[in-house]
Design an enzyme around this catalytic site. Structure first.
Site, PDB file in Angstrom:
ATOM      1  N   GLY A  46      68.190   9.874 100.702  1.00  0.00           N
ATOM      2  CA  GLY A  46      67.026   9.099 101.131  1.00  0.00           C
ATOM      3  C   GLY A  46      67.474   7.951 102.010  1.00  0.00           C
ATOM      4  O   GLY A  46      68.633   7.522 101.947  1.00  0.00           O
ATOM      5  N   GLN A  51      67.218  -0.109 106.279  1.00  0.00           N
ATOM      6  CA  GLN A  51      68.649   0.245 106.214  1.00  0.00           C
ATOM      7  C   GLN A  51      69.236   0.579 107.584  1.00  0.00           C
ATOM      8  O   GLN A  51      70.452   0.667 107.731  1.00  0.00           O
ATOM      9  CB  GLN A  51      68.864   1.434 105.277  1.00  0.00           C
ATOM     10  CG  GLN A  51      68.547   1.127 103.823  1.00  0.00           C
ATOM     11  CD  GLN A  51      68.845   2.316 102.950  1.00  0.00           C
ATOM     12  OE1 GLN A  51      68.009   3.203 102.807  1.00  0.00           O
ATOM     13  NE2 GLN A  51      70.043   2.357 102.380  1.00  0.00           N
ATOM     14  N   CYS A  96      73.503   3.885  96.748  1.00  0.00           N
ATOM     15  CA  CYS A  96      72.729   3.492  97.924  1.00  0.00           C
ATOM     16  C   CYS A  96      73.665   3.414  99.125  1.00  0.00           C
ATOM     17  O   CYS A  96      74.763   2.860  99.014  1.00  0.00           O
ATOM     18  CB  CYS A  96      72.089   2.130  97.660  1.00  0.00           C
ATOM     19  SG  CYS A  96      71.120   1.517  99.044  1.00  0.00           S
ATOM     20  N   LEU A  97      73.225   3.943 100.262  1.00  0.00           N
ATOM     21  CA  LEU A  97      74.057   3.904 101.470  1.00  0.00           C
ATOM     22  C   LEU A  97      74.324   2.472 101.919  1.00  0.00           C
ATOM     23  O   LEU A  97      75.299   2.216 102.614  1.00  0.00           O
ATOM     24  CB  LEU A  97      73.385   4.699 102.605  1.00  0.00           C
ATOM     25  CG  LEU A  97      73.278   6.223 102.378  1.00  0.00           C
ATOM     26  CD1 LEU A  97      72.449   6.852 103.488  1.00  0.00           C
ATOM     27  CD2 LEU A  97      74.640   6.877 102.274  1.00  0.00           C
ATOM     28  N   HIS A 138      63.169   4.437  94.786  1.00  0.00           N
ATOM     29  CA  HIS A 138      64.302   3.660  95.319  1.00  0.00           C
ATOM     30  C   HIS A 138      64.049   3.281  96.791  1.00  0.00           C
ATOM     31  O   HIS A 138      64.275   2.142  97.191  1.00  0.00           O
ATOM     32  CB  HIS A 138      65.575   4.505  95.161  1.00  0.00           C
ATOM     33  CG  HIS A 138      66.815   3.936  95.780  1.00  0.00           C
ATOM     34  ND1 HIS A 138      67.943   3.642  95.035  1.00  0.00           N
ATOM     35  CD2 HIS A 138      67.129   3.633  97.066  1.00  0.00           C
ATOM     36  CE1 HIS A 138      68.883   3.158  95.857  1.00  0.00           C
ATOM     37  NE2 HIS A 138      68.413   3.155  97.091  1.00  0.00           N
ATOM     38  N   GLU A 139      63.549   4.243  97.567  1.00  0.00           N
ATOM     39  CA  GLU A 139      63.311   3.975  98.998  1.00  0.00           C
ATOM     40  C   GLU A 139      62.145   3.010  99.194  1.00  0.00           C
ATOM     41  O   GLU A 139      62.195   2.141 100.070  1.00  0.00           O
ATOM     42  CB  GLU A 139      63.067   5.277  99.767  1.00  0.00           C
ATOM     43  CG  GLU A 139      64.202   6.301  99.724  1.00  0.00           C
ATOM     44  CD  GLU A 139      65.582   5.724  99.970  1.00  0.00           C
ATOM     45  OE1 GLU A 139      65.705   4.740 100.715  1.00  0.00           O
ATOM     46  OE2 GLU A 139      66.549   6.243  99.382  1.00  0.00           O
ATOM     47  N   HIS A 142      63.219  -0.479  98.860  1.00  0.00           N
ATOM     48  CA  HIS A 142      63.841  -1.028 100.074  1.00  0.00           C
ATOM     49  C   HIS A 142      62.796  -1.689 100.979  1.00  0.00           C
ATOM     50  O   HIS A 142      63.077  -2.681 101.641  1.00  0.00           O
ATOM     51  CB  HIS A 142      64.524   0.080 100.886  1.00  0.00           C
ATOM     52  CG  HIS A 142      65.929   0.380 100.451  1.00  0.00           C
ATOM     53  ND1 HIS A 142      66.940  -0.551 100.493  1.00  0.00           N
ATOM     54  CD2 HIS A 142      66.496   1.515  99.981  1.00  0.00           C
ATOM     55  CE1 HIS A 142      68.068   0.007 100.066  1.00  0.00           C
ATOM     56  NE2 HIS A 142      67.832   1.262  99.747  1.00  0.00           N
TER      57      HIS A 142
HETATM   58 NI    NI Z   1      69.167   2.683  98.958  1.00  0.00          NI
END
Ligand code: NI
Length: 178
Positions: A46, A51, A96-97, A138-139, A142
């Site tokens: 995701g 991000q 998480c990226l 989660h997204e 963000h």
């Molecule tokens: Ni994340």
């Protein structure tokens, strides 16, 4: 299409509440495509627009891709919003990226209903659970300036963020020296 650079913590764009998208136009469609390509290239499941440094309410999710990064079921969502959450809570180890190499158990509602616009601007509503439900929550976090570490205790959160800050400084120094 293009692979975009991914912003890592700490960075102010990751703490900012993202703006609603007024219209799903060609720019938003291009952003969605670039974000999907970026997510697959990074082997993430995701990705949210903040991000990649864009403070808009846009996410992409694909929890069904294979381990070589081939596309599974890709969701492109604009202005996603959770309209119902189950009382039942489940714990899952998240990463998480934007928080490289950090993994912690996070508790979230086991099931949620959300509404969003698809990439043609059509209104959709969907009930999700399992990994897809976790990933979408989660997204959406963000988009509200929330990282998964914000769900942890303050000691654990501080430890992880300090570690990432040091890593970032080290990388910046290496870049300067190299
Ligand atoms: Ni994340």
């Amino acid at each position: 299409m293009a692979v975009l650079p991914i912003v890592t913590a700490p960075d102010p764009v990751l703490k900012k509440k993202a703006e609603q998208v007024p219209e799903v136009n060609d720019d938003i469609k291009a952003l969605l495509s670039d974000m999907a390509e970026t997510m697959y290239a990074a082997k993430g499941i995701g990705l949210a627009a903040p991000q990649v440094g864009v403070s808009l309410r846009v996410i992409v999710v694909d929890v069904d891709q294979d381990d070589r990064g081939a596309e599974g079921k890709l969701y492109k969502m604009v202005n996603p919003e959770i309209i119902w959450s189950s009382d039942e809570i489940k714990s899952y180890q998240e990463g998480c990226l934007s928080l490289p190499d950090q993994y912690e158990d996070v508790e979230r509602p086991a099931e949620v209903t959300l509404k969003y616009l698809d990439e043609t601007g059509k209104k959709e509503e969907m009930k999700v659970s399992g990994l897809l439900g976790i990933c979408i929550q989660h997204e959406i976090d963000h988009l509200n300036g929330t990282l998964f570490v914000d769900h942890l205790g303050s000691v654990k959160r501080r430890m992880i963020l300090e570690k990432l800050k040091k890593e970032k400084k080290k990388l910046a120094r290496q870049k300067k020296d190299g």
